[in-house]
Motif scaffolding. Structure first.
Motif, PDB file in Angstrom:
ATOM      1  N   GLY A 170       0.787  -1.233   0.000  1.00 23.97           N
ATOM      2  CA  GLY A 170       0.000   0.000   0.000  1.00 23.97           C
ATOM      3  C   GLY A 170       0.814   1.275   0.000  1.00 23.97           C
ATOM      4  O   GLY A 170       0.275   2.357  -0.148  1.00 23.97           O
ATOM      5  N   VAL A 171       2.140   1.138   0.120  1.00 19.86           N
ATOM      6  CA  VAL A 171       2.986   2.339   0.149  1.00 19.86           C
ATOM      7  C   VAL A 171       3.634   2.514  -1.223  1.00 19.86           C
ATOM      8  O   VAL A 171       4.171   1.538  -1.760  1.00 19.86           O
ATOM      9  N   PRO A 172       3.604   3.684  -1.805  1.00 21.18           N
ATOM     10  CA  PRO A 172       4.194   3.863  -3.136  1.00 21.18           C
ATOM     11  C   PRO A 172       5.715   4.011  -3.072  1.00 21.18           C
ATOM     12  O   PRO A 172       6.249   4.731  -2.235  1.00 21.18           O
ATOM     13  N   TYR A 173       6.402   3.278  -3.958  1.00 19.50           N
ATOM     14  CA  TYR A 173       7.851   3.363  -4.107  1.00 19.50           C
ATOM     15  C   TYR A 173       8.144   3.687  -5.558  1.00 19.50           C
ATOM     16  O   TYR A 173       7.511   3.135  -6.449  1.00 19.50           O
ATOM     17  N   ARG A 174       9.134   4.516  -5.777  1.00 24.74           N
ATOM     18  CA  ARG A 174       9.499   4.858  -7.139  1.00 24.74           C
ATOM     19  C   ARG A 174      10.552   3.862  -7.639  1.00 24.74           C
ATOM     20  O   ARG A 174      11.530   3.571  -6.947  1.00 24.74           O
ATOM     21  N   VAL A 175      10.318   3.321  -8.823  1.00 26.53           N
ATOM     22  CA  VAL A 175      11.277   2.377  -9.413  1.00 26.53           C
ATOM     23  C   VAL A 175      12.424   3.176 -10.013  1.00 26.53           C
ATOM     24  O   VAL A 175      12.237   3.929 -10.944  1.00 26.53           O
ATOM     25  N   VAL A 176      13.666   3.016  -9.412  1.00 23.99           N
ATOM     26  CA  VAL A 176      14.811   3.785  -9.913  1.00 23.99           C
ATOM     27  C   VAL A 176      15.774   2.933 -10.737  1.00 23.99           C
ATOM     28  O   VAL A 176      16.623   3.448 -11.449  1.00 23.99           O
ATOM     29  N   GLY A 177      15.634   1.615 -10.637  1.00 20.96           N
ATOM     30  CA  GLY A 177      16.559   0.779 -11.408  1.00 20.96           C
ATOM     31  C   GLY A 177      15.981  -0.601 -11.655  1.00 20.96           C
ATOM     32  O   GLY A 177      15.153  -1.090 -10.876  1.00 20.96           O
ATOM     33  N   ILE A 178      16.392  -1.194 -12.784  1.00 19.38           N
ATOM     34  CA  ILE A 178      15.975  -2.567 -13.102  1.00 19.38           C
ATOM     35  C   ILE A 178      17.240  -3.409 -13.291  1.00 19.38           C
ATOM     36  O   ILE A 178      18.167  -3.007 -14.004  1.00 19.38           O
ATOM     37  N   LEU A 179      17.243  -4.567 -12.646  1.00 20.30           N
ATOM     38  CA  LEU A 179      18.425  -5.437 -12.703  1.00 20.30           C
ATOM     39  C   LEU A 179      18.412  -6.277 -13.972  1.00 20.30           C
ATOM     40  O   LEU A 179      17.351  -6.598 -14.509  1.00 20.30           O
ATOM     41  N   GLU A 180      19.601  -6.619 -14.416  1.00 19.90           N
ATOM     42  CA  GLU A 180      19.704  -7.538 -15.556  1.00 19.90           C
ATOM     43  C   GLU A 180      19.187  -8.908 -15.162  1.00 19.90           C
ATOM     44  O   GLU A 180      19.306  -9.317 -14.005  1.00 19.90           O
ATOM     45  N   GLU A 181      18.658  -9.613 -16.142  1.00 27.38           N
ATOM     46  CA  GLU A 181      18.146 -10.953 -15.869  1.00 27.38           C
ATOM     47  C   GLU A 181      19.280 -11.861 -15.392  1.00 27.38           C
ATOM     48  O   GLU A 181      20.362 -11.858 -15.946  1.00 27.38           O
ATOM     49  N   ARG A 182      18.980 -12.614 -14.341  1.00 21.05           N
ATOM     50  CA  ARG A 182      20.003 -13.510 -13.809  1.00 21.05           C
ATOM     51  C   ARG A 182      19.525 -14.961 -13.820  1.00 21.05           C
ATOM     52  O   ARG A 182      20.289 -15.876 -14.070  1.00 21.05           O
ATOM     53  N   GLY A 183      18.258 -15.144 -13.513  1.00 22.10           N
ATOM     54  CA  GLY A 183      17.692 -16.497 -13.577  1.00 22.10           C
ATOM     55  C   GLY A 183      16.952 -16.640 -14.889  1.00 22.10           C
ATOM     56  O   GLY A 183      17.507 -16.343 -15.941  1.00 22.10           O
ATOM     57  N   ASP A 184      15.686 -17.076 -14.814  1.00 25.43           N
ATOM     58  CA  ASP A 184      14.934 -17.191 -16.054  1.00 25.43           C
ATOM     59  C   ASP A 184      13.642 -16.369 -16.005  1.00 25.43           C
ATOM     60  O   ASP A 184      12.653 -16.697 -16.638  1.00 25.43           O
ATOM     61  N   SER A 185      13.653 -15.282 -15.188  1.00 24.74           N
ATOM     62  CA  SER A 185      12.538 -14.342 -15.106  1.00 24.74           C
ATOM     63  C   SER A 185      11.224 -14.992 -14.695  1.00 24.74           C
ATOM     64  O   SER A 185      10.166 -14.609 -15.163  1.00 24.74           O
ATOM     65  N   THR A 186      11.311 -16.030 -13.854  1.00 22.00           N
ATOM     66  CA  THR A 186      10.063 -16.635 -13.364  1.00 22.00           C
ATOM     67  C   THR A 186       9.922 -16.352 -11.883  1.00 22.00           C
ATOM     68  O   THR A 186      10.847 -15.850 -11.236  1.00 22.00           O
ATOM     69  N   LYS A 187       8.746 -16.704 -11.355  1.00 20.43           N
ATOM     70  CA  LYS A 187       8.481 -16.501  -9.934  1.00 20.43           C
ATOM     71  C   LYS A 187       9.443 -17.351  -9.114  1.00 20.43           C
ATOM     72  O   LYS A 187       9.740 -18.491  -9.467  1.00 20.43           O
ATOM     73  N   GLY A 188       9.976 -16.757  -8.054  1.00 19.43           N
ATOM     74  CA  GLY A 188      10.869 -17.503  -7.181  1.00 19.43           C
ATOM     75  C   GLY A 188      12.311 -17.483  -7.648  1.00 19.43           C
ATOM     76  O   GLY A 188      13.208 -17.859  -6.916  1.00 19.43           O
ATOM     77  N   SER A 189      12.552 -17.043  -8.871  1.00 27.96           N
ATOM     78  CA  SER A 189      13.926 -16.972  -9.339  1.00 27.96           C
ATOM     79  C   SER A 189      14.576 -15.703  -8.788  1.00 27.96           C
ATOM     80  O   SER A 189      13.937 -14.914  -8.096  1.00 27.96           O
TER      81      SER A 189
END
Ligand SMILES: Nc1ncnc2c1ncn2[C@@H]1O[C@H](COP(=O)(O)OP(=O)(O)OP(=O)(O)O)[C@@H](O)[C@H]1O
Ligand SMILES: [Mg+2]
Lengths: 389, 253
Positions: A170-189
């Motif tokens: 419920g609290v807004p956070y601003r997205v300042v960075g996106i990490l490079e893919e490390r796993g396979d972009s699935t849940k839990g990775s």
């Protein structure tokens, strides 16, 4: 003379193809087992090593297990330690886990966020795909910013997340960075992650104190030194060593490697037993062969063959029999290992070392188990041997 | 010059439990270079035992054996093997060729064990095969040859190392009489060329082809002298048969 012996051994093996095949079978099976098992274990080991290298084998995690408010390891102390001993400690970061219910429309992506400092992303060897990491200013000013993995970026924003606002519990956070893919972009990775300044995370949780740190030694060799520095600090700040624990990744890796190594040793030992059985098979056949060829031995001796001539001939034959078996075993074992690698989706290749060792071992088995029958042949009395039929 | 072969009061005694067999019971003989001697006797008389000792395959229980003036006592198996290789050529009743080796490889064997170079071995082996008229069969296996041819190969093998003595134990025993006679003629020719030949046989008609006869009965020499002096052989001739190897007699008819 040796070349002649070699030729005679080949002739003798060829003239008894079926029997030679059966004799070799033991060696073939044994060497196939050795090569494939060793390759498999090596593949597994390198897989595990890779996994540890990703996290960083120099990582040491510090956990305060006693949640009483009097027990504390302040960030300032950790910071001072890291700065004073920069030859041993490359960096550190608090690691504060906070529950994070991230909503995607009506769906809740039940994730959690980790509060870290400005060093964390570098230490953990993450790379930024876009934007920036958590900064010192973010930490100091308790800014509600976050760095997210590709899974979150994809699920919530359909990829283009930079500068957007993420609702965390419920609290807004601003997205300042996106990490490079490390796993396979699935849940839990590893791509299913959200990082926020640790000050924010600590404020959000009830206790407000830092219970977990991740510390990186400068390299593998300094892990122990870093560990004992942390130990001293904990001893000073906390005292009772029941209240905290320090776990070095290197120690875990080493114990895991130890398990893998002893598993490998056990498997190889079993294969080695099969090789001994194979050797006894060779000895058996060579004894039969000596008996069958008693007359030939008598003829050779009457023509002037010395004991060592006869000995060389039979040892050579046994050695070659098991060397050929060894080579076939190496080929089968390699194919088996590569096939298993394909099935397990692992990169498994037999090592040159295991091939050289296998070949040497099979030659040694032939010579060792062929020696006794050959000695028997060499010691035959020429008259008795000539009379034999 | 010492005699080529010299046996002095040689005994060979086989102990079998309590009893003992005197296979050779005090034998003495001398054989000079260039002789063609037939050792004859009935089965079990001790001929093979005698040849084994002369051939350095076995050693006497008692007595002295000198080969080329060198007493054959206290030698190791390997030293005996070397003496056999250098000075003796064997011809056996069963040819004793190694079936999985070709004819030339069989003939090369004594040269191989003498440590000769491969090319030299082949050259000598081919020469030797040529002497027995089987050069064309060099690449064949023994099983592809007739009995007489196989025996000639074994003669070629015996000759290959250029030995001082050729020892033949019943060389015609496995052959029909005609082929046997051919082999005998060949041995006679070798002898004329200067080879010393010791032939062992129980067959008087074969023995008649030699120059000298040593007759053994129960391990003892009962006759040693020229063919013409041997009663048994001559009795056979007296029966009206033509002496098969008597070239002079042949020429007369
Ligand atoms: N290894 C041995 N052990 C015991 N006795 C033996 C052995 N070799 C030979 N003899 C005995 O010695 C005697 C002479 O044997 P030998 O083989 O010399 O006879 P031979 O004259 O060659 O007979 P043949 O014409 O049948 O070949 C025989 O009584 C034989 O039984
Ligand atoms: Mg005999």
């Amino acid at each position: 003379m040796l070349w002649k012996c070699f030729k005679m051994a080949v002739q003798s093996i060829i003239s008894n193809k079926f029997r030679s095949m059966l004799t070799m079978l033991g060696i073939i099976i044994g060497i196939t087992a050795v090569i494939s098992l060793v390759s498999l274990m090596e593949g597994l080991t390198s897989e595990v090593t890779d996994a540890f290298e990703e996290v960083g084998i120099e990582a040491i995690s510090v956990n305060i297990t006693n949640r009483a408010s009097t027990v504390e390891l302040p960030v300032e102390d950790m910071d001072e330690l890291a700065r004073e001993h920069s030859d041993v400690i490359r960096g550190y970061s608090p690691s504060v886990t906070m529950p994070a219910y991230i909503k995607d429309g009506t769906d809740t992506l039940n994730s959690s966020a980790t509060g870290v400092n400005e060093q964390y992303i570098d230490l953990y060897q993450y790379k930024l795909m876009s934007g920036r990491g958590i900064t010192y200013i973010d930490v100091e000013r308790m800014q509600k910013v976050c760095v997210i993995g590709t899974y979150i970026a994809k699920e919530i924003f359909g990829g283009n997340a930079l500068g957007k606002t993420l609702q965390i519990t419920g609290v807004p956070y601003r997205v300042v960075g996106i990490l490079e893919e490390r796993g396979d972009s699935t849940k839990g990775s590893e791509d299913d992650s959200v990082y926020v300044p640790y000050t924010v995370a600590a404020h959000t949780t009830n206790t407000r104190k830092i219970n977990n740190y991740i510390v990186y030694a400068t390299n593998q060799e300094t892990v122990e030194a870093a560990e004992s520095l942390i130990e001293n600090l904990c001893d000073k700040d906390i005292g009772d060593d029941d209240y905290y624990n320090i776990i070095a990744m290197k120690a875990i890796a080493e114990s895991l490697m130890g398990i893998l190594d002893s598993m490998e040793a056990m498997l190889v030992a079993i294969a080695a037993i099969s090789l001994i059985v194979a050797g006894i098979g060779i000895m058996n056949i060579m004894l039969v062969s000596v008996t069958e060829r008693t007359r030939e031995i008598g003829i050779r001796k009457s023509l002037g063959a010395k004991q060592r001539n006869i000995l060389t001939q039979f040892v050579m034959e046994a050695g070659m029999l098991s060397c050929i078996g060894g080579v076939i075993g190496i080929i089968f074992g390699s194919l088996l290992a590569i096939g298993a690698g394909k099935l397990l989706d692992m990169n498994i290749l037999p090592t040159l070392n295991s091939i050289i060792v296998s070949f040497t071992v099979s030659a040694a088995i032939g010579v060792f188990f062929g020696y006794m029958p050959a000695k028997k042949a060499a010691a035959l009395n020429p008259i008795d041997a000539l009379r034999y039929d | 010059m010492p005699p080529l072969v010299e046996l002095k009061d040689v005994y060979k005694i086989y102990k079998m439990g309590n009893s003992s067999v005197h296979a050779l019971d005090g034998i003495s003989m001398t054989i000079e270079k260039g002789e063609f001697v037939a050792i004859v006797g009935q089965s079990g008389s001790g001929k093979s035992t005698c040849m084994n000792i002369i051939g350095c395959l076995d050693v006497a229980t008692r007595g002295v054996y000198r080969l080329n003036g060198r007493a054959i006592t206290n030698y190791t198996q390997d030293e005996l093997a070397e003496i056999r290789n250098k000075t003796l050529g064997f011809i056996f009743q069963q040819y004793n060729l190694i079936p999985k080796l070709t004819v030339i490889e069989n003939v090369q064997l004594p040269l191989l064990y003498a440590g000769m170079r491969e090319s030299e071995q082949r050259k000598r082996a081919l020469e030797s095969l040529e002497r027995v008229g089987l050069k064309s069969k060099a690449g064949n296996y023994p099983s592809q040859l007739s009995g007489g041819q196989q025996q000639r190969v074994s003669i070629a093998r015996a000759l290959a190392g250029n030995p001082s003595v050729i020892l033949a134990d019943e060389p015609t025993g496995a052959l029909d009489s005609r082929t046997g006679r051919e082999v005998m003629m060949f041995l006679r020719q070798l002898n004329r060329e200067g080879n010393t030949i010791i032939l062992i046989t129980h067959d008087n008609s074969i023995a008649a082809g030699a120059k000298r006869i040593i007759r053994i009965t129960d391990g003892k020499i009962v006759y040693d002298g020229p063919v013409e002096g041997d009663v048994t052989v001559m009795k056979m001739h007296g029966a009206g048969e033509e002496a098969p190897y008597d070239e002079k007699a042949k020429g007369a008819t």
